[in-house]
Design an enzyme around this catalytic site. Structure first.
Site, PDB file in Angstrom:
ATOM      1  CG  ASN A   1      13.766   5.380  41.902  1.00 14.94           C
ATOM      2  OD1 ASN A   1      12.616   4.952  41.821  1.00 14.94           O
ATOM      3  ND2 ASN A   1      14.054   6.659  41.805  1.00 14.94           N
TER       4      ASN A   1
ATOM      5  CG  ASP B   1      18.039   4.703  39.459  1.00 17.87           C
ATOM      6  OD1 ASP B   1      18.455   5.057  40.580  1.00 17.87           O
ATOM      7  OD2 ASP B   1      17.048   5.236  38.906  1.00 17.87           O
TER       8      ASP B   1
ATOM      9  CG  HIS C   1      11.284  -1.770  45.622  1.00 19.93           C
ATOM     10  ND1 HIS C   1      10.448  -0.925  44.900  1.00 19.93           N
ATOM     11  CD2 HIS C   1      10.554  -2.190  46.683  1.00 19.93           C
ATOM     12  CE1 HIS C   1       9.272  -0.850  45.505  1.00 19.93           C
ATOM     13  NE2 HIS C   1       9.317  -1.598  46.584  1.00 19.93           N
TER      14      HIS C   1
ATOM     15  CB  CYS D   1      22.339 -22.359  47.377  1.00 18.88           C
ATOM     16  SG  CYS D   1      23.421 -21.192  46.500  1.00 18.88           S
TER      17      CYS D   1
ATOM     18  CB  CYS E   1      24.217 -24.522  44.050  1.00 19.31           C
ATOM     19  SG  CYS E   1      22.823 -23.543  43.500  1.00 19.31           S
TER      20      CYS E   1
ATOM     21  N   GLY F   1       8.038  11.908  43.300  1.00 13.40           N
ATOM     22  CA  GLY F   1       8.007  11.067  42.098  1.00 13.40           C
ATOM     23  C   GLY F   1       7.561   9.636  42.284  1.00 13.40           C
ATOM     24  CB  THR F   2       6.415   7.364  44.475  1.00 18.67           C
ATOM     25  OG1 THR F   2       5.813   6.071  44.524  1.00 18.67           O
ATOM     26  CG2 THR F   2       6.038   8.154  45.711  1.00 18.67           C
ATOM     27  CB  SER F   3       2.121   6.151  41.004  1.00 19.76           C
ATOM     28  OG  SER F   3       2.511   4.826  41.317  1.00 19.76           O
TER      29      SER F   3
HETATM   30  P1  OAD Z   1       5.388   4.808  39.069  1.00 18.33           P
HETATM   31  O1  OAD Z   1       5.767   4.624  37.653  1.00 18.33           O
HETATM   32  O2  OAD Z   1       4.250   4.030  39.606  1.00 18.33           O
HETATM   33  O3  OAD Z   1       5.096   6.346  39.359  1.00 18.33           O
HETATM   34  C1  OAD Z   1       5.952   7.346  38.926  1.00 18.33           C
HETATM   35  C2  OAD Z   1       5.468   8.668  39.469  1.00 18.33           C
HETATM   36  O4  OAD Z   1       6.431   9.659  39.139  1.00 18.33           O
HETATM   37  C3  OAD Z   1       4.125   9.152  38.913  1.00 18.33           C
HETATM   38  O5  OAD Z   1       3.307   9.536  39.990  1.00 18.33           O
HETATM   39  C4  OAD Z   1       4.486  10.391  38.079  1.00 18.33           C
HETATM   40  O6  OAD Z   1       3.515  11.402  38.191  1.00 18.33           O
HETATM   41  C5  OAD Z   1       5.769  10.847  38.741  1.00 18.33           C
HETATM   42  N1  OAD Z   1       6.706  11.576  37.870  1.00 18.33           N
HETATM   43  C6  OAD Z   1       7.111  11.297  36.624  1.00 18.33           C
HETATM   44  N2  OAD Z   1       8.014  12.190  36.194  1.00 18.33           N
HETATM   45  C7  OAD Z   1       8.189  13.077  37.204  1.00 18.33           C
HETATM   46  C8  OAD Z   1       8.973  14.268  37.381  1.00 18.33           C
HETATM   47  N3  OAD Z   1       9.778  14.702  36.441  1.00 18.33           N
HETATM   48  N4  OAD Z   1       8.859  14.924  38.557  1.00 18.33           N
HETATM   49  C9  OAD Z   1       8.025  14.486  39.530  1.00 18.33           C
HETATM   50  N5  OAD Z   1       7.273  13.377  39.428  1.00 18.33           N
HETATM   51  C10 OAD Z   1       7.354  12.689  38.284  1.00 18.33           C
HETATM   52  O7  OAD Z   1       6.737   4.522  39.905  1.00 18.33           O
HETATM   53  P2  OAD Z   1       6.915   4.206  41.460  1.00 18.33           P
HETATM   54  O8  OAD Z   1       5.856   4.867  42.263  1.00 18.33           O
HETATM   55  O9  OAD Z   1       8.324   4.505  41.791  1.00 18.33           O
HETATM   56  O10 OAD Z   1       9.232  -1.791  41.846  1.00 18.33           O
HETATM   57  O11 OAD Z   1       6.695   2.641  41.498  1.00 18.33           O
HETATM   58  C11 OAD Z   1       6.910   1.940  42.679  1.00 18.33           C
HETATM   59  C12 OAD Z   1       7.458   0.557  42.400  1.00 18.33           C
HETATM   60  O12 OAD Z   1       6.590  -0.127  41.514  1.00 18.33           O
HETATM   61  C13 OAD Z   1       8.802   0.560  41.689  1.00 18.33           C
HETATM   62  O13 OAD Z   1       9.861   0.655  42.590  1.00 18.33           O
HETATM   63  C14 OAD Z   1       8.820  -0.741  40.961  1.00 18.33           C
HETATM   64  C15 OAD Z   1       7.363  -0.878  40.558  1.00 18.33           C
HETATM   65  O14 OAD Z   1       6.896  -2.175  40.534  1.00 18.33           O
HETATM   66  C16 OAD Z   1      10.385  -2.466  41.511  1.00 18.33           C
HETATM   67  O15 OAD Z   1      11.057  -2.236  40.531  1.00 18.33           O
HETATM   68  C17 OAD Z   1      10.813  -3.513  42.458  1.00 18.33           C
HETATM   69 ZN    ZN Z   2      23.022 -21.375  44.309  1.00 15.93          ZN
END
Ligand code: OAD
Ligand code: ZN
Length: 229
Positions: free
Chosen positions: A93, A95, A110, A121, A136, A173-175
């Site tokens: 995240n 944030d 990230h 630069c 720059c 909380g990550t896909s």
């Molecule tokens: P995703 O949007 O791909 O996945 C979010 C996950 O959170 C899903 O698996 C949901 O099931 C789960 N989820 C949602 N609400 C939830 C809750 N209340 N409790 C538990 N799980 C919950 O987001 P990320 O996997 O974080 O890169 O995505 C990875 C990266 O892809 C991000 O960091 C971003 C994106 O491109 C950048 O911003 C650089």
């Molecule tokens: Zn510069």
């Protein structure tokens, strides 16, 4: 679903890996799924490194919208509980909510929505409001890891170091749709870490975890940590 209470005292080297789902209860959109922020954006066109040279206005607008949402939101109970777990948090995240909630050891894999890099630069700053390089005069881009890019060397290095000797690997909380989860999961397997995952939706990684819980982390984590009710 039966959630087993976790005895944190049994672990010396805890790594928590978080994704957008952790900030969803704060009102920050996730990236994928029904309300995913990337559903509204042509990411290949506007969110890769050269987008900020080719289409600076459109690309910055996408970042600034997200920045506005983040600035209006605040950490939630998941961030608060995780600040009491200790160990290292590797977060995808951008944030800054884990730090705001008081976690001491956070690796922003990230980077952060407020950071910038110059497209020409070496200027970089952790928190900068403009889009023109003060050194720059070239265009700035966000410091966050964009599409088709690898995370910055320093976060990659720190994150891999944090995984050494990891005995508890907690994923929330990550896909897992970007390669980071598979990389860290492989490290956790190599380290023989006890592996727990909490996610709202099912994903293909569950079979590689000792415990996997499907549902809102704000409900499951307190039970797991034995702090509910
Ligand atoms: P995703 O949007 O791909 O996945 C979010 C996950 O959170 C899903 O698996 C949901 O099931 C789960 N989820 C949602 N609400 C939830 C809750 N209340 N409790 C538990 N799980 C919950 O987001 P990320 O996997 O974080 O890169 O995505 C990875 C990266 O892809 C991000 O960091 C971003 C994106 O491109 C950048 O911003 C650089
Ligand atoms: Zn510069």
């Amino acid at each position: 679903m039966q959630v087993k209470k976790l005895d944190l005292n049994r672990y010396n080297n805890i790594v928590v890996f978080t994704g957008a789902g952790v900030s969803a209860p704060s009102g920050v959109p996730t990236f994928r799924g029904d309300d995913g922020y990337w559903n509204t954006v042509d990411v290949q066109k506007y969110m890769s490194a050269d987008s900020f040279n080719k289409y600076p206005e459109e690309s910055w607008e996408i970042i600034n919208k997200l920045k506005t949402v983040i600035e209006a939101a605040k950490p939630n109970s998941i961030h608060d509980l995780l600040s009491r777990v200790g160990g290292t948090i590797i977060t995808q995240n951008i944030d800054g909510f884990h730090q705001k909630a008081g976690s001491a050891n956070v690796i922003e894999y990230h980077d952060n929505i407020h950071s910038v890099l110059c497209t020409e630069c070496t200027f970089s700053q952790a928190d900068y409001p403009g889009i023109i390089c003060p050194e720059c005069g070239s265009g700035l881009r966000p410091g966050v890891t964009l599409f088709n890019e690898s995370p910055h060397f320093d976060s990659e290095y720190r994150a891999k170091r944090a995984m050494r000797g990891c005995d508890l690997f907690l994923v929330i909380g990550t896909s897992g749709k970007v390669t980071s989860l598979s990389t860290f999961l492989r490290a956790a397997q190599f380290e023989n870490s006890y592996r727990i995952m909490i996610n709202m939706d099912h994903n293909d990684y569950e079979q590689y975890f000792d415990e996997s819980y499907t549902g809102p982390a704000q409900d499951i984590l307190p039970v797991l940590l034995g702090v509910s009710g």
